[in-house]
Design an enzyme around this catalytic site. Structure first.
Site, PDB file in Angstrom:
ATOM      1  N   CYS A  70       0.811  -1.223   0.000  1.00 34.09           N
ATOM      2  CA  CYS A  70       0.000   0.000   0.000  1.00 34.09           C
ATOM      3  C   CYS A  70       0.838   1.263   0.000  1.00 34.09           C
ATOM      4  CB  CYS A  70      -0.988   0.003   1.161  1.00 34.09           C
ATOM      5  SG  CYS A  70      -0.216   0.015   2.805  1.00 34.09           S
ATOM      6  N   HIS A 122      -1.799   1.205   7.077  1.00 27.79           N
ATOM      7  CA  HIS A 122      -2.351   1.086   5.728  1.00 27.79           C
ATOM      8  C   HIS A 122      -2.691   2.474   5.203  1.00 27.79           C
ATOM      9  CE1 HIS A 122      -4.047  -1.248   2.448  1.00 27.79           C
ATOM     10  NE2 HIS A 122      -5.072  -0.407   2.442  1.00 27.79           N
ATOM     11  N   HIS A 138      -5.661   1.371  -3.432  1.00 31.40           N
ATOM     12  CA  HIS A 138      -4.715   0.875  -2.422  1.00 31.40           C
ATOM     13  C   HIS A 138      -4.321  -0.538  -2.782  1.00 31.40           C
ATOM     14  CE1 HIS A 138      -7.988  -1.282   0.088  1.00 31.40           C
ATOM     15  NE2 HIS A 138      -8.545  -0.845  -1.021  1.00 31.40           N
TER      16      HIS A 138
END
Length: 166
Positions: A70, A122, A138
């Site tokens: 990510c 993330h 992502h």
């Protein structure tokens, strides 16, 4: 029989992902849908660089079409426009300025805590805002680089903050 069980387990693991059907949408060019002369062209180029990696498999530490995580996705997308960012999502979350969720725009970063550690781990890049929905690109460990909605339960529950880099 062994192959059947293996196939069944593989199918189950793919279906167990936290993403919904909206993440299967293939966004090819953010500027086609969202471009406005009042918005920085560089910002949409960053988004389009990231969207170009859709379908790339997940690879921890990866930053190429052969595999990407990510933060690698966001790092490379900004780097291609000569904008320096830290390589790790929790460090990226210290950059730019904080933005309220209701004020998020295309090109902003969304940060998440997904592993229960209480730390950001993330990041996603906003690619579209439609009424009642924020879509972001992502890289997930189960499906690679995809577009998801912040409305999806998993992502909504893990969402922490948004930041504007440019």
């Amino acid at each position: 029989m062994y192959k059947f069980v293996l196939l069944l387990l593989t199918c189950f693991s793919l279906l167990a992902c936290g993403s919904s059907k909206s993440s299967k949408t293939n966004y090819t060019n953010a500027r086609e849908k969202n471009y406005s002369p009042t918005v920085d062209k560089k910002l949409y180029d960053v988004v389009n660089h990231a969207l170009g990696y859709q379908g790339t498999r997940y690879k921890f530490g990866g930053t190429t079409k052969r595999g990407m995580d990510c933060s690698g996705l966001v790092y490379i997308a900004f780097q291609e426009e000569n904008i320096a960012l830290p390589r790790v999502s929790r460090d990226m979350a210290k950059e730019g300025k904080s933005v309220k969720t209701k004020d998020v725009k295309v090109g902003d970063l969304l940060f998440f805590k997904t592993n229960g550690s209480g730390r950001i781990n993330h990041v996603g890049l906003v690619v579209d805002i439609i009424p009642g929905q924020i879509l972001f690109v992502h890289s997930t460990s189960s499906r690679g680089v995809i577009v998801s909605s912040l409305n999806e339960g998993y992502w909504n529950n893990a969402y922490t903050e948004a930041r504007r880099i440019i």
